[in-house]
Each structure stands twice: as C-alpha cells, then as structure tokens.
Design a protein around this motif. Structure first.
Motif, PDB file in Angstrom:
ATOM      1  N   GLN A 198       0.822  -1.203   0.000  1.00 38.35           N
ATOM      2  CA  GLN A 198       0.000   0.000   0.000  1.00 38.35           C
ATOM      3  C   GLN A 198       0.862   1.260   0.000  1.00 38.35           C
ATOM      4  OE1 GLN A 198      -3.318   0.391  -0.348  1.00 38.35           O
ATOM      5  NE2 GLN A 198      -2.824   2.582  -0.432  1.00 38.35           N
ATOM      6  N   GLN A 199       1.970   1.253   0.746  1.00 39.15           N
ATOM      7  CA  GLN A 199       2.865   2.414   0.748  1.00 39.15           C
ATOM      8  C   GLN A 199       3.487   2.640  -0.623  1.00 39.15           C
ATOM      9  OE1 GLN A 199       5.425   1.143   3.984  1.00 39.15           O
ATOM     10  NE2 GLN A 199       4.519   2.617   5.406  1.00 39.15           N
ATOM     11  N   VAL A 200       3.868   1.568  -1.303  1.00 34.69           N
ATOM     12  CA  VAL A 200       4.416   1.688  -2.650  1.00 34.69           C
ATOM     13  C   VAL A 200       3.375   2.288  -3.589  1.00 34.69           C
ATOM     14  CG1 VAL A 200       5.229   0.414  -4.672  1.00 34.69           C
ATOM     15  CG2 VAL A 200       6.057  -0.198  -2.380  1.00 34.69           C
ATOM     16  N   GLN A 201       2.179   1.729  -3.584  1.00 36.20           N
ATOM     17  CA  GLN A 201       1.124   2.220  -4.468  1.00 36.20           C
ATOM     18  C   GLN A 201       0.797   3.678  -4.157  1.00 36.20           C
ATOM     19  OE1 GLN A 201      -2.378   2.910  -3.702  1.00 36.20           O
ATOM     20  NE2 GLN A 201      -2.706   3.434  -5.869  1.00 36.20           N
ATOM     21  N   ASP A 202       0.751   4.024  -2.875  1.00 35.61           N
ATOM     22  CA  ASP A 202       0.452   5.395  -2.479  1.00 35.61           C
ATOM     23  C   ASP A 202       1.535   6.359  -2.942  1.00 35.61           C
ATOM     24  OD1 ASP A 202      -0.988   7.453  -0.823  1.00 35.61           O
ATOM     25  OD2 ASP A 202       0.910   7.411   0.261  1.00 35.61           O
ATOM     26  N   ALA A 203       2.801   5.987  -2.739  1.00 33.12           N
ATOM     27  CA  ALA A 203       3.903   6.866  -3.136  1.00 33.12           C
ATOM     28  C   ALA A 203       3.912   7.080  -4.642  1.00 33.12           C
ATOM     29  CB  ALA A 203       5.233   6.282  -2.673  1.00 33.12           C
ATOM     30  N   PHE A 204       3.752   6.021  -5.416  1.00 30.63           N
ATOM     31  CA  PHE A 204       3.773   6.156  -6.872  1.00 30.63           C
ATOM     32  C   PHE A 204       2.562   6.938  -7.373  1.00 30.63           C
ATOM     33  CE2 PHE A 204       7.365   3.474  -7.004  1.00 30.63           C
ATOM     34  CZ  PHE A 204       7.878   3.526  -8.296  1.00 30.63           C
ATOM     35  N   SER A 205       1.415   6.734  -6.772  1.00 34.73           N
ATOM     36  CA  SER A 205       0.221   7.454  -7.230  1.00 34.73           C
ATOM     37  C   SER A 205       0.322   8.942  -6.917  1.00 34.73           C
ATOM     38  CB  SER A 205      -1.040   6.859  -6.600  1.00 34.73           C
ATOM     39  OG  SER A 205      -1.032   7.029  -5.192  1.00 34.73           O
ATOM     40  N   ARG A 206       0.969   9.303  -5.801  1.00 28.89           N
ATOM     41  CA  ARG A 206       1.115  10.716  -5.447  1.00 28.89           C
ATOM     42  C   ARG A 206       2.253  11.396  -6.187  1.00 28.89           C
ATOM     43  NH1 ARG A 206       3.244  11.340  -1.132  1.00 28.89           N
ATOM     44  NH2 ARG A 206       3.443   9.251  -0.231  1.00 28.89           N
ATOM     45  N   ARG A 207       3.354  10.670  -6.403  1.00 26.48           N
ATOM     46  CA  ARG A 207       4.590  11.309  -6.870  1.00 26.48           C
ATOM     47  C   ARG A 207       4.825  11.199  -8.383  1.00 26.48           C
ATOM     48  NH1 ARG A 207       8.035  11.825  -2.532  1.00 26.48           N
ATOM     49  NH2 ARG A 207       9.172  13.251  -3.915  1.00 26.48           N
ATOM     50  N   ILE A 208       4.263  10.172  -9.013  1.00 27.64           N
ATOM     51  CA  ILE A 208       4.484   9.968 -10.451  1.00 27.64           C
ATOM     52  C   ILE A 208       3.179  10.280 -11.174  1.00 27.64           C
ATOM     53  CG2 ILE A 208       5.344   8.402 -12.224  1.00 27.64           C
ATOM     54  CD1 ILE A 208       7.343   8.727  -9.991  1.00 27.64           C
ATOM     55  N   ASP A 209       3.044  11.513 -11.623  1.00 21.90           N
ATOM     56  CA  ASP A 209       1.814  11.974 -12.262  1.00 21.90           C
ATOM     57  C   ASP A 209       1.900  11.741 -13.771  1.00 21.90           C
ATOM     58  OD1 ASP A 209      -0.404  13.255 -13.223  1.00 21.90           O
ATOM     59  OD2 ASP A 209      -0.035  15.153 -12.196  1.00 21.90           O
ATOM     60  N   PRO A 210       1.055  10.852 -14.336  1.00 21.72           N
ATOM     61  CA  PRO A 210       1.125  10.584 -15.775  1.00 21.72           C
ATOM     62  C   PRO A 210       0.886  11.827 -16.629  1.00 21.72           C
ATOM     63  CG  PRO A 210      -0.224   8.932 -14.663  1.00 21.72           C
ATOM     64  CD  PRO A 210       0.046  10.015 -13.663  1.00 21.72           C
ATOM     65  N   ALA A 211       0.118  12.772 -16.100  1.00 23.37           N
ATOM     66  CA  ALA A 211      -0.183  13.975 -16.865  1.00 23.37           C
ATOM     67  C   ALA A 211       1.009  14.913 -16.962  1.00 23.37           C
ATOM     68  CB  ALA A 211      -1.366  14.716 -16.230  1.00 23.37           C
ATOM     69  N   ARG A 212       2.077  14.651 -16.191  1.00 23.84           N
ATOM     70  CA  ARG A 212       3.250  15.527 -16.196  1.00 23.84           C
ATOM     71  C   ARG A 212       4.507  14.849 -16.745  1.00 23.84           C
ATOM     72  NH1 ARG A 212       2.524  20.183 -13.300  1.00 23.84           N
ATOM     73  NH2 ARG A 212       0.704  20.284 -11.924  1.00 23.84           N
ATOM     74  N   LEU A 213       4.364  13.657 -17.258  1.00 22.79           N
ATOM     75  CA  LEU A 213       5.537  12.923 -17.725  1.00 22.79           C
ATOM     76  C   LEU A 213       6.157  13.579 -18.957  1.00 22.79           C
ATOM     77  CD1 LEU A 213       4.337   9.219 -17.379  1.00 22.79           C
ATOM     78  CD2 LEU A 213       5.973  10.429 -15.923  1.00 22.79           C
ATOM     79  N   VAL A 214       7.466  13.607 -18.952  1.00 26.85           N
ATOM     80  CA  VAL A 214       8.234  14.065 -20.107  1.00 26.85           C
ATOM     81  C   VAL A 214       8.636  12.849 -20.933  1.00 26.85           C
ATOM     82  CG1 VAL A 214      10.475  15.017 -20.791  1.00 26.85           C
ATOM     83  CG2 VAL A 214       9.090  16.179 -19.053  1.00 26.85           C
ATOM     84  N   THR A 215       8.493  12.952 -22.237  1.00 29.62           N
ATOM     85  CA  THR A 215       8.853  11.867 -23.141  1.00 29.62           C
ATOM     86  C   THR A 215       9.891  12.369 -24.138  1.00 29.62           C
ATOM     87  OG1 THR A 215       6.610  10.985 -22.999  1.00 29.62           O
ATOM     88  CG2 THR A 215       7.991  10.173 -24.787  1.00 29.62           C
ATOM     89  N   VAL A 216      10.941  11.593 -24.330  1.00 27.95           N
ATOM     90  CA  VAL A 216      11.990  11.942 -25.285  1.00 27.95           C
ATOM     91  C   VAL A 216      12.226  10.762 -26.202  1.00 27.95           C
ATOM     92  CG1 VAL A 216      14.453  12.491 -25.568  1.00 27.95           C
ATOM     93  CG2 VAL A 216      13.121  13.595 -23.753  1.00 27.95           C
ATOM     94  N   ARG A 217      12.307  11.047 -27.500  1.00 26.37           N
ATOM     95  CA  ARG A 217      12.695  10.031 -28.485  1.00 26.37           C
ATOM     96  C   ARG A 217      13.801  10.602 -29.348  1.00 26.37           C
ATOM     97  NH1 ARG A 217       9.184   6.927 -33.285  1.00 26.37           N
ATOM     98  NH2 ARG A 217      11.010   6.413 -34.533  1.00 26.37           N
TER      99      ARG A 217
END
Length: 441
Positions: free
Chosen positions: A415-434
């Motif tokens: 639950q702590q892992v899921q909570d940390a990733f859901s709060r800290r890794i926002d898909p709407a803010r991801l940077v993508t580089v190719r």
C-alpha cells in the motif's frame, strides 16, 4: 631517480598486497562517528583496523548546479584542473609526489558536489605526508594557463564526440525538459566551454572550495583522535568561506514530448520526471517500488511486458537518482524505430497499471529480499563503504541510515508503494523523449 622509483614500487607492492591479501571488510553495521573539527568542518568517520589503509573523501558544494548561467562546465573544468599543479609542484612533480607515497588520488563532479578522494597506507609518516599533499592541492592550486588551454580543448573535443551519440542526446534532452530553467538543467555545451577563462576557474575555486562548503569522510585504520587530527590537517588552511545559498526547489514537471531526428536505427526513449530527494520521506517506498517496476532486472515488470512478452526491446528498465533537490525518475529503453510508439505506449500502460494497483505480495517480497540481502555486499570493503559514508555526511542523513536500511526496506508495504507512486508519479506531467530510429525503414 632510481632510489625513488624503487621506493615507489615498494610502496605500490605493499599497498596492493594489503588491499588484496585479506578477506573483504565485513562491516554490515558500521559505527559512524560524526563531529566537527576545530576549524568548523563536518566529518564522518568509521574506524576499521582490518587493513593498514585509510580512505578519505572531501566533498564540496561545488557541483554543476553552481555553474553560472552561460558558463556551464565551469565546475567540472575547475575540478579537472584542481590536482594538476600547485604553487609548489608542477604537473609532473605533483604526480611524482603522489606516486612516491603510493597515494591513489581521484575525484568527481556531479550536480550537487565535487569530490577529492584519496587512499594511502595508514602508517603515520605516509598518512601525514599524503594529507599535506592533498591540502596543498586544495589550497594552492594555480590552474596553469597552459594546462587550462589543453584541458578545455580536451573537454570540448570529448563533448563534441559525445554529442554524436543518440543515447547522450536523449539524456541531455530529457534533463533539459524536466528541469527547464532550474540549475540542474544547465548543460555544458561547446559554446559554454569557449566562454570560460582561467580566471573563471580561479574565482570558482576561491568561492566554493572553502570550509563552509566542505565535508570530510574518513574510513580506515585510525582512532577518533587521529581522524580529528587528519581532517584538521587537510582542511585547516582552506579559507572559511560562506555558507552557500540553498538550491531552489524543482518546479512541478510539465508534460513535454521531445523528438530529435538521428540516423540511428534504434530509437532511444526516455520517460519520466523529477521526483526524489536524498532525504525524501517516500525514499524507501519509491526505492522498493522502482525495483518491482523496472529496477530489478529480469524480474521487473517493464522487462517482462516489453522485452519478454513482446520483444520490443533488449534493454529496458527504470531508475531513480536522488539529489539535494528532486532527482529524476526515468524509464529508459531502446527499440527499433518502427515499433518505438508501441513500446512507449506499453511503458506508459505498465507504469499506469503499477500506480493504480501497486506490487503483488510476491513482487514485494522478492524485491525486498533482493535489496536487503544484497545490501551487505555494498559495504564489504573500505572503498565501497567510504562512498556511503561520504554521501550520508554530505547530505546530512542520520548516522544510523546504513543500519536502518535493510529494516526500512523490509518494512515497506504494498500500500505504501502504491500510495507513493500514485502521489509522486503523475502521468499527466511525464516528459517523453525520443532520439533516433529514423534509420529503421
């Protein structure tokens, strides 16, 4: 000259023997003593009498984040020239002086700090002579004009060569995209190197290589009193200096999609954002979670989904790089240009599913076992241990951080892992580089 050569070889042979003839250091729970010298320098010290050696790392708040805008590369070039010549020794003389003592001198620069590291025998005459020589480097470096011209040219040539490689272009584009105008986003260019003069190095050294910006880590064959004397011997003649202004926090990420054309057949992909600090309250949930997601090699989800099931990539994974301010979380892979979009979409999907569900009980247990059981191997020699002691002291982590590390890993819940990733890794803010993949037609 012959006598000096024989003496150098004798010390070198002895140093090699003591470094290899004994079993590795077994210090799973080292006792770290933290103190401040009479001249005001912070020190972290671990005594180990198993080998007649000492390892020392001196760190300064003089990393690339301190580069002035427009003069990127200044911190790295300053460190590069620091131990090339002094008021007492020219370049060859300094090299011979260290060799005569069988002292191994090294160092590095990253975003947060610059280091001067050395290893020597602990015999007092050698130890003190080595300390005096290091102090000479730190306080009397002259940044020879001829050496400056040569090393700036070498740095520029190496950078130009690196800028032809798609993986380097991907890393640089990713860094620029996630950090924008933050000091972590300042990258060295051939043009910024051209703008550097020798006086810039002299001024940078005068400002940043001071006691107020320093930390000393010592591991080896010393007692506390000897460690205090050694640290003071190295640092006392440095200027006091001023405490540096703290780095500004990293602004929240902004989604960005960066595409760079390159003739390489393989597309080099990066996906992520700035996330973790060294003292992050989510440090261990993020660490364990990343191991499940992409940091655990063949047992990770990204490898299973992208490589094993679909064959999209031979190499894929994720990593976290904690810094004083938020360091990057990165998903990195290479794949054929024709399937780059499918691979990238699958990486996003795998991350999204992990954020929503967290690890399974089996994934969590396996990750905790791998991290905790392997931790002792990171402390099985002075050379490995000094890196941790230096890092902990520089970032002012608790002295029991190493002791608590395996327990903290095992205490993490799904639950702590899921909570940390859901709060800290926002898909709407991801940077993508190719970068690349244009040659795959």
């Amino acid at each position: 000259m012959i006598q000096r050569t024989l003496r150098t070889r004798a010390f070198a042979v002895l140093l090699f023997f003591v470094a290899t003839a004994f079993s590795p250091l077994a210090l799973a729970l080292p006792t770290i003593e933290r103190f401040t010298t009479a001249s005001g320098v912070r020190v972290d010290f671990v005594a180990n009498r198993d080998l007649p050696l000492i390892d020392v790392v001196v760190s300064f708040d003089a990393g690339s984040a301190r580069d002035p805008a427009g003069k990127e590369g200044l911190a790295a070039l300053t460190r590069r020239l620091l131990d090339t010549s002094t008021r007492v020794h020219d370049e060859q003389g300094l090299s011979e002086a260290f060799a005569d003592l069988a002292v191994s001198l090294s160092g590095s620069v990253d975003e947060d700090r610059a280091t001067v590291a050395w290893r020597s025998l602990s015999e007092p005459s050698v130890r003190d002579a080595a300390a005096d020589l290091v102090a000479e480097v730190l306080t009397q470096a002259i940044f020879s004009p001829a050496v400056f011209v040569r090393e700036r040219a070498n740095a520029k040539a190496a950078l130009k060569d690196a800028l032809t490689r798609p993986n380097v272009l991907a890393e640089r584009a990713f860094t620029t995209a996630i950090y924008r105008d933050h000091p972590y986003g300042r990258l060295t260019t051939p043009e910024s190197l051209d703008r550097l003069g020798r006086n810039d190095l002299v001024a940078f050294h005068r400002t940043h290589y001071t006691r107020a910006r320093a930390h000393v880590a010592i591991v080896g064959d010393l007692d506390r009193a000897q460690a205090e004397q050694l640290a003071e011997r190295i640092m006392a003649k440095l200027p006091a200096g001023e405490t540096p202004e703290p780095l500004v926090p990293v602004a929240p990420a902004q989604a960005n999609d960066v595409r760079i054309a390159h003739p390489a057949q393989q597309a080099h992909l990066r996906l992520g954002l700035a996330v973790m600090t060294r003292d992050d309250p989510d440090y261990f949930p993020l660490l364990v979670g990343n191991h499940v997601l992409g940091g655990g090699g063949f047992s990770s989800r990204l490898v299973d989904e992208i490589r094993e099931k679909r064959g999209y990539a031979y190499s894929v994974g994720s990593y976290l790089e904690p810094r004083r301010q938020a360091g990057p979380f990165v998903i990195a892979l290479q794949t054929r240009g024709q399937q780059a979009e499918e691979a990238l979409a699958l990486a996003r999907e795998t991350l999204a599913r992990f954020r929503e569900q967290g690890p399974t009980d089996e994934e969590l247990r396996r990750a905790q076992d791998n991290i905790a059981r392997g931790f002792g191997l990171r402390l099985d020699s002075n050379r490995k241990l000094i890196g941790y002691v230096s890092m902990m002291g520089y970032y002012n982590l608790p002295t029991d951080w190493l002791e608590r590390y395996p327990q903290a890993v095992r205490a993490v819940t799904g639950q702590q892992v899921q909570d940390a990733f859901s709060r800290r890794i926002d898909p709407a803010r991801l940077v993508t580089v190719r970068v690349g993949g244009d040659g795959d037609r």
